[in-house]
Design a protein around this motif. Structure first.
Motif, PDB file in Angstrom:
ATOM      1  N   HIS A 153       0.585  -1.145   0.350  1.00 50.63           N
ATOM      2  CA  HIS A 153      -0.187  -0.085  -0.247  1.00 50.63           C
ATOM      3  C   HIS A 153       0.779   1.299   0.155  1.00 50.63           C
ATOM      4  CE1 HIS A 153       0.806   0.421   4.245  1.00 50.63           C
ATOM      5  NE2 HIS A 153       0.256  -1.090   4.457  1.00 50.63           N
ATOM      6  N   LYS A 190      -1.385  -0.327  -3.990  1.00 50.58           N
ATOM      7  CA  LYS A 190      -2.616  -1.004  -3.759  1.00 50.58           C
ATOM      8  C   LYS A 190      -2.964   0.977  -3.667  1.00 50.58           C
ATOM      9  CE  LYS A 190      -1.812  -3.825  -0.540  1.00 50.58           C
ATOM     10  NZ  LYS A 190      -1.180  -5.311  -0.244  1.00 50.58           N
ATOM     11  N   GLY A 191      -4.581   0.467  -3.158  1.00 50.13           N
ATOM     12  CA  GLY A 191      -5.188   1.526  -3.159  1.00 50.13           C
ATOM     13  C   GLY A 191      -6.214   2.150  -4.370  1.00 50.13           C
ATOM     14  N   LYS A 192      -6.899   2.893  -4.402  1.00 46.41           N
ATOM     15  CA  LYS A 192      -8.462   3.223  -5.353  1.00 46.41           C
ATOM     16  C   LYS A 192      -7.281   3.377  -6.499  1.00 46.41           C
ATOM     17  CE  LYS A 192     -11.420   7.270  -6.553  1.00 46.41           C
ATOM     18  NZ  LYS A 192     -11.472   5.480  -8.361  1.00 46.41           N
ATOM     19  N   THR A 194      -5.679   0.040  -8.343  1.00 45.26           N
ATOM     20  CA  THR A 194      -4.314  -0.386  -8.480  1.00 45.26           C
ATOM     21  C   THR A 194      -3.521  -0.404  -9.265  1.00 45.26           C
ATOM     22  OG1 THR A 194      -5.448  -1.265  -6.019  1.00 45.26           O
ATOM     23  CG2 THR A 194      -3.290  -2.385  -7.592  1.00 45.26           C
ATOM     24  N   ASN A 210     -13.853  -0.941  -4.025  1.00 47.15           N
ATOM     25  CA  ASN A 210     -13.737   0.207  -3.978  1.00 47.15           C
ATOM     26  C   ASN A 210     -13.435   0.616  -2.487  1.00 47.15           C
ATOM     27  OD1 ASN A 210     -16.366  -0.683  -2.772  1.00 47.15           O
ATOM     28  ND2 ASN A 210     -16.750  -1.570  -4.349  1.00 47.15           N
ATOM     29  N   SER A 211     -14.172   1.371  -1.611  1.00 46.01           N
ATOM     30  CA  SER A 211     -13.756   1.791  -0.229  1.00 46.01           C
ATOM     31  C   SER A 211     -14.482   0.589   0.773  1.00 46.01           C
ATOM     32  CB  SER A 211     -14.391   3.218  -0.480  1.00 46.01           C
ATOM     33  OG  SER A 211     -15.882   2.837  -0.025  1.00 46.01           O
ATOM     34  N   LEU A 213     -13.281  -1.833   0.841  1.00 48.18           N
ATOM     35  CA  LEU A 213     -11.797  -2.401   0.755  1.00 48.18           C
ATOM     36  C   LEU A 213     -11.340  -2.046   1.569  1.00 48.18           C
ATOM     37  CD1 LEU A 213     -11.473  -3.643  -2.649  1.00 48.18           C
ATOM     38  CD2 LEU A 213     -12.177  -5.125  -0.915  1.00 48.18           C
ATOM     39  N   ALA A 214     -11.612  -0.280   2.343  1.00 55.41           N
ATOM     40  CA  ALA A 214     -10.998   0.129   3.564  1.00 55.41           C
ATOM     41  C   ALA A 214     -10.458  -0.287   4.212  1.00 55.41           C
ATOM     42  CB  ALA A 214     -10.723   1.854   2.877  1.00 55.41           C
ATOM     43  N   GLY A 216      -9.339  -3.141   7.615  1.00 47.57           N
ATOM     44  CA  GLY A 216      -7.330  -4.497   7.871  1.00 47.57           C
ATOM     45  C   GLY A 216      -8.179  -5.601   8.188  1.00 47.57           C
ATOM     46  N   GLY A 217      -7.262  -6.284   6.879  1.00 48.61           N
ATOM     47  CA  GLY A 217      -7.638  -7.484   6.037  1.00 48.61           C
ATOM     48  C   GLY A 217      -7.553  -7.920   4.834  1.00 48.61           C
ATOM     49  N   THR A 218      -8.137  -6.788   3.885  1.00 48.37           N
ATOM     50  CA  THR A 218      -8.412  -6.972   2.356  1.00 48.37           C
ATOM     51  C   THR A 218      -7.226  -6.874   1.450  1.00 48.37           C
ATOM     52  OG1 THR A 218      -8.763  -4.283   2.616  1.00 48.37           O
ATOM     53  CG2 THR A 218     -10.291  -5.935   2.935  1.00 48.37           C
ATOM     54  N   GLY A 219      -6.611  -6.655   2.862  1.00 45.11           N
ATOM     55  CA  GLY A 219      -4.531  -7.152   1.469  1.00 45.11           C
ATOM     56  C   GLY A 219      -4.143  -8.199   1.453  1.00 45.11           C
ATOM     57  N   HIS A 247     -10.293  -9.244  -6.867  1.00 45.10           N
ATOM     58  CA  HIS A 247     -10.351  -9.012  -5.750  1.00 45.10           C
ATOM     59  C   HIS A 247     -11.397  -7.444  -5.414  1.00 45.10           C
ATOM     60  CE1 HIS A 247      -8.298  -6.626  -2.413  1.00 45.10           C
ATOM     61  NE2 HIS A 247      -8.908  -7.409  -1.441  1.00 45.10           N
TER      62      HIS A 247
HETATM   63  N1  APR Z   1     -10.369   1.927  -3.147  1.00 45.62           N
HETATM   64  C1  APR Z   1     -10.201   0.908  -3.706  1.00 45.62           C
HETATM   65  N2  APR Z   1      -9.483  -0.356  -3.344  1.00 45.62           N
HETATM   66  C2  APR Z   1      -9.473  -0.057  -2.029  1.00 45.62           C
HETATM   67  C3  APR Z   1      -9.778   1.403  -0.971  1.00 45.62           C
HETATM   68  C4  APR Z   1     -10.227   2.020  -1.943  1.00 45.62           C
HETATM   69  N3  APR Z   1     -11.074   3.176  -1.685  1.00 45.62           N
HETATM   70  N4  APR Z   1      -9.241   1.629  -0.394  1.00 45.62           N
HETATM   71  C5  APR Z   1      -8.294   0.300   0.265  1.00 45.62           C
HETATM   72  N5  APR Z   1      -8.517  -0.136  -1.240  1.00 45.62           N
HETATM   73  C6  APR Z   1      -7.783  -2.259  -1.094  1.00 45.62           C
HETATM   74  C7  APR Z   1      -6.112  -1.870  -1.996  1.00 45.62           C
HETATM   75  O1  APR Z   1      -5.467  -1.846  -3.212  1.00 45.62           O
HETATM   76  C8  APR Z   1      -5.798  -3.370  -1.120  1.00 45.62           C
HETATM   77  O2  APR Z   1      -6.571  -4.429  -1.893  1.00 45.62           O
HETATM   78  O3  APR Z   1      -7.540  -2.718  -0.246  1.00 45.62           O
HETATM   79  C9  APR Z   1      -6.596  -3.152   0.559  1.00 45.62           C
HETATM   80  C10 APR Z   1      -5.818  -2.840   1.066  1.00 45.62           C
HETATM   81  O4  APR Z   1      -4.889  -3.325   1.745  1.00 45.62           O
HETATM   82  P1  APR Z   1      -3.637  -3.111   2.625  1.00 45.62           P
HETATM   83  O5  APR Z   1      -3.707  -1.493   2.771  1.00 45.62           O
HETATM   84  O6  APR Z   1      -2.367  -4.159   2.476  1.00 45.62           O
HETATM   85  O7  APR Z   1      -4.403  -3.758   4.151  1.00 45.62           O
HETATM   86  P2  APR Z   1      -4.474  -4.779   5.495  1.00 45.62           P
HETATM   87  O8  APR Z   1      -2.784  -5.678   5.135  1.00 45.62           O
HETATM   88  O9  APR Z   1      -5.199  -6.108   4.540  1.00 45.62           O
HETATM   89  O10 APR Z   1      -4.779  -4.694   6.174  1.00 45.62           O
HETATM   90  C11 APR Z   1      -3.457  -3.359   7.284  1.00 45.62           C
HETATM   91  O11 APR Z   1      -1.378  -3.750   6.252  1.00 45.62           O
HETATM   92  O12 APR Z   1      -0.412  -1.650   7.155  1.00 45.62           O
HETATM   93  C12 APR Z   1      -0.499  -3.268   7.075  1.00 45.62           C
HETATM   94  O13 APR Z   1       0.698  -4.281   9.159  1.00 45.62           O
HETATM   95  C13 APR Z   1      -0.541  -3.491   8.395  1.00 45.62           C
HETATM   96  O14 APR Z   1      -2.083  -5.338   9.876  1.00 45.62           O
HETATM   97  C14 APR Z   1      -2.378  -3.592   8.532  1.00 45.62           C
HETATM   98  C15 APR Z   1      -2.611  -3.800   7.520  1.00 45.62           C
END
Ligand code: APR
Ligand code: MG
Length: 280
Positions: A153, A190-192, A194, A210-211, A213-214, A216-219, A247
């Motif tokens: 991310h 990652k993020g909006k 990707t 979309n949001s 996914l915002a 913890g855990g989706t990554g 995803h």
């Molecule tokens: N729109 C689209 N996709 C999104 C959005 C958004 N607004 N916000 C998040 N995502 C997607 C990202 O593209 C990614 O696939 O959600 C997923 C988030 O993944 P991470 O940021 O890795 O989150 P995650 O690992 O599940 O949880 C947080 O990361 O910072 C570390 O160790 C920390 O345990 C914590 C973990």
């Protein structure tokens, strides 16, 4: 600027590159994935990634983790087998790694000396590797003889490359491409929207997600899906692009019927079967 061009990986791309399950296949056809994830304080990441991997086609899944974690998750993921004290055993060279189709490491693990030693052993081999979360550090992958995929991310990307988050977010495609070439690894930024950049310069933007996914855990779920997809795809680039797409598509399916505030990461893998079916 033509150099900065990136395609959008769309529905038709997914439809034409997702492999079908062959009628005469067996679990060996799809290979065994190795997931190294989880520590006593972060056992859940192991399960989320494990579910993602087993739902994404891998023939078999071996989960390398800590003993405490195994006892917590085995009941909810009885399909996997487990390697206890995986980081320690890999660091010492006690675990045969060549037989795996792909390896994912990082969700719920702590970046320390032991982790780094294990990662160096893994990178020395010829198996495709996904590095996420606690496995992301400053290093380069130039000499590797198999694909390497980083899934940062923005904050993790910044930590690994030294580029400030604000600067990165204003030029996501540019930096993903630049760093992918420089490091010799694919980067899933990652993020909006990707960005997926490959070391040969090939760069794609993902239109799904979309949001919801915002959270913890989706990554962790995505990392697991990447591992499973690498096991079943012939072309590793298609595996990466299709994982990111599906995803996000699961999250899009979620918000059709539910509030974006309410998604839990493990529910992505519950939606995946129907979402995937739309592409077959
Ligand atoms: N729109 C689209 N996709 C999104 C959005 C958004 N607004 N916000 C998040 N995502 C997607 C990202 O593209 C990614 O696939 O959600 C997923 C988030 O993944 P991470 O940021 O890795 O989150 P995650 O690992 O599940 O949880 C947080 O990361 O910072 C570390 O160790 C920390 O345990 C914590 C973990
Ligand atoms: Mg993460």
């Amino acid at each position: 600027n033509l150099e900065e061009h990136a395609g959008i990986w769309n529905k038709e791309n997914v439809r034409s590159t997702l492999p079908l399950r062959e009628v005469d296949s067996h679990k060996g056809t799809y290979g065994t994935g190795l997931l190294i994830a989880g520590s006593p304080d972060m056992p859940g990441a192991t399960m989320l990634a494990g579910l993602g991997a087993m739902r994404s086609g891998a023939g078999k899944l071996v989960i390398g983790t800590e003993p405490e974690v195994i006892s917590i998750i085995v009941q909810r993921l009885p399909e996997a087998t487990y390697e206890s004290k995986a980081l320690e055993r890999i660091a010492k060279g006690f675990l045969e790694l060549d037989s795996f189709r792909a390896i994912a490491i990082g969700p719920g693990i702590i970046p320390n000396d032991l982790t780094e030693k294990a990662i160096q052993k893994i990178l020395a081999g010829k198996v495709p590797v996904i590095l996420d979360a606690g496995a992301l550090s400053k290093r380069d992958y130039e000499g590797r003889q198999a694909p390497t995929i980083l899934t940062p991310h923005p904050l993790e990307f910044s930590r690994v490359t030294g580029i400030k988050v604000k600067e990165l977010q204003q030029n996501r495609m540019h930096y993903a491409r630049l760093c992918s070439k420089k490091l010799g690894a694919a980067i899933v930024l990652k993020g909006k929207e990707t960005v997926v950049a490959f070391p040969d310069g090939d760069t794609w933007i993902n239109p799904t997600g979309n949001s919801a996914l915002a959270k913890g855990g989706t990554g962790d779920t995505l990392t697991g899906m990447l591992l499973g997809m690498l096991c079943i795809h012939e072309d590793w680039k298609h595996a990466v692009l299709n994982s990111v797409y599906l995803h996000g598509a699961c999250a899009d399916a979620w918000v059709e019927k539910n509030s974006a505030h309410t998604l839990l990461a493990h529910e992505l893998t519950e939606l995946l079967p129907q979402v995937w079916k739309e592409f077959e």
